[in-house]
Design an enzyme around this catalytic site. Structure first.
Site, short mmCIF file in Angstrom:
data_model
loop_
_atom_site.label_atom_id
_atom_site.label_comp_id
_atom_site.label_asym_id
_atom_site.label_seq_id
_atom_site.Cartn_x
_atom_site.Cartn_y
_atom_site.Cartn_z
N ASN A 1 0.88 -1.17 0.00
CA ASN A 1 0.00 0.00 0.00
C ASN A 1 0.91 1.22 0.00
OD1 ASN A 1 -1.74 2.08 0.47
ND2 ASN A 1 -2.37 1.42 2.53
N TRP A 2 1.04 1.82 -1.16
CA TRP A 2 2.00 2.93 -1.29
C TRP A 2 1.52 4.20 -0.61
CZ3 TRP A 2 4.92 3.30 -6.62
CH2 TRP A 2 5.84 2.23 -6.71
N LYS A 3 0.23 4.26 -0.26
CA LYS A 3 -0.32 5.48 0.33
C LYS A 3 -0.01 6.68 -0.59
CE LYS A 3 -0.05 3.22 4.76
NZ LYS A 3 -0.06 3.31 6.18
N GLU B 1 -5.55 -4.81 10.39
CA GLU B 1 -4.51 -3.81 10.66
C GLU B 1 -4.84 -3.08 11.96
OE1 GLU B 1 -2.48 -2.56 6.72
OE2 GLU B 1 -4.17 -1.22 7.01
N GLU C 1 -6.80 4.98 7.89
CA GLU C 1 -6.47 6.39 7.60
C GLU C 1 -7.67 7.10 6.96
OE1 GLU C 1 -2.82 5.62 5.50
OE2 GLU C 1 -1.83 5.15 7.40
N SER D 1 3.26 -2.04 10.31
CA SER D 1 4.69 -2.08 10.62
C SER D 1 5.42 -3.35 10.19
CB SER D 1 4.92 -1.84 12.12
OG SER D 1 4.55 -0.51 12.45
N GLY E 1 2.83 -1.17 4.24
CA GLY E 1 2.82 0.26 3.94
C GLY E 1 4.21 0.76 3.60
N GLY E 2 4.82 1.46 4.54
CA GLY E 2 6.12 2.10 4.33
C GLY E 2 7.15 1.22 3.63
N HIS F 1 -9.64 1.51 4.93
CA HIS F 1 -8.36 1.73 5.62
C HIS F 1 -8.55 2.69 6.79
CE1 HIS F 1 -4.21 2.66 6.47
NE2 HIS F 1 -3.88 1.60 5.77
N GLY G 1 2.51 2.22 11.13
CA GLY G 1 3.56 3.24 11.11
C GLY G 1 4.24 3.49 12.45
#
Ligand code: 13P
Length: 253
Positions: free
Chosen positions: A11-13, A170, A103, A214, A235-236, A101, A176
């Site tokens: 998930n590149w966000k 999640e 976010e 994470s 993610g990251g 999600h 994160g």
């Protein structure tokens, strides 16, 4: 309960531009080489709207699928400034869409709205990556299971094509932050989600359930021991080809 196929979804966000094609090519090169008879992987990269068409045109490969990160709940052209719907995603080449999600829940998305989004994406025959998860406050009050149950029942209906819905667990407090749940917590939660889904929708099959929050190339070994985890929403670490590839490699070590 275990599915043999493992999912590694990035998930590149809000990350990436046209130069990021390099990352996709590097991951693709790895996929062409990483072939073992005992392993079946599905690699999906969910990228910003602006990159979906470009990546699918450039990639032309079945080894990696491209997905989106959200969509509007109506498949019409209309006065919804800044929105993109499932039909537009489909035409741009997306095969998957992340919905629910945390976010976006934080920005006001409710279970009811997410349910409409799921229905509209299914209408376009997109595969859904449906995110659920508890906040730290909910966890500390022992409410994890009731939160997950509400999220599942509040956004999915029995009549939906359930084969096209992947669940991503999640925990919000893990996204994160570098923190991940304990192994015994993960085992209990995955068992709960799989059984709850079967019970709620009276299905014979257990759903595909991923873990997200994470995940990195070091802690991935913790998850390899839990057979109920069918894959990861990353993610990251998915924004770097090296980290993403190392996650896959280290998972199988
Ligand atoms: P991180 O891997 O950066 O914690 O993000 C997880 C996530 O939100 C994936 O959807």
């Amino acid at each position: 309960m275990t599915n043999k196929l493992k999912y590694f979804i990035g998930n590149w966000k809000m990350f990436g531009d046209f130069r990021s094609l390099k990352i996709i090519y590097q991951i693709h090169r790895f996929c062409t080489k990483f072939k073992r008879r005992d392993i079946k992987n599905k690699i999906i990269l969910c990228v910003p709207f602006t990159l979906i068409y470009f990546f699918t045109k450039k990639l032309k490969s079945k080894l990696i699928s491209i997905g989106a990160q959200n969509c509007h709940h109506r498949n019409i052209f209309g006065p919804f400034t800044g929105s993109v719907n499932a039909s537009m995603l489909k035409k741009a080449g997306a095969k998957y869409v992340i919905l629910g999600h945390s976010e976006n829940r934080l920005e006001g998305e409710t279970n009811r709205l997410i349910k409409k989004k799921i229905a509209s994406a299914l209408e376009q025959k997109l595969n859904i990556i449906f995110c659920i998860g508890e906040t730290l406050k909910e966890k500390s009050k022992n409410k994890t299971f009731s939160v997950l149950r509400n999220q599942i029942r509040g956004s999915i209906e029995k009549k939906y094509n359930l084969n096209k819905i992947i669940i991503a667990y999640e925990p919000v407090w893990s996204i994160g932050t570098g923190k991940i749940p304990k192994v015994y917590e993960l085992k209990k939660t995955f068992e709960f989600i799989k059984n709850e889904f079967k019970r709620s929708f009276k299905t014979k099959k257990f759903p595909v359930v991923l873990y997200g929050g994470s995940v990195n190339d070091i802690n991935i070994s913790v998850f390899s021991s839990i057979s109920d985890i069918d894959g990861f929403l990353i993610g990251g670490a998915s924004q770097s080809s090296k980290k993403f590839i190392d996650i896959i490699k280290n998972y199988y070590k």
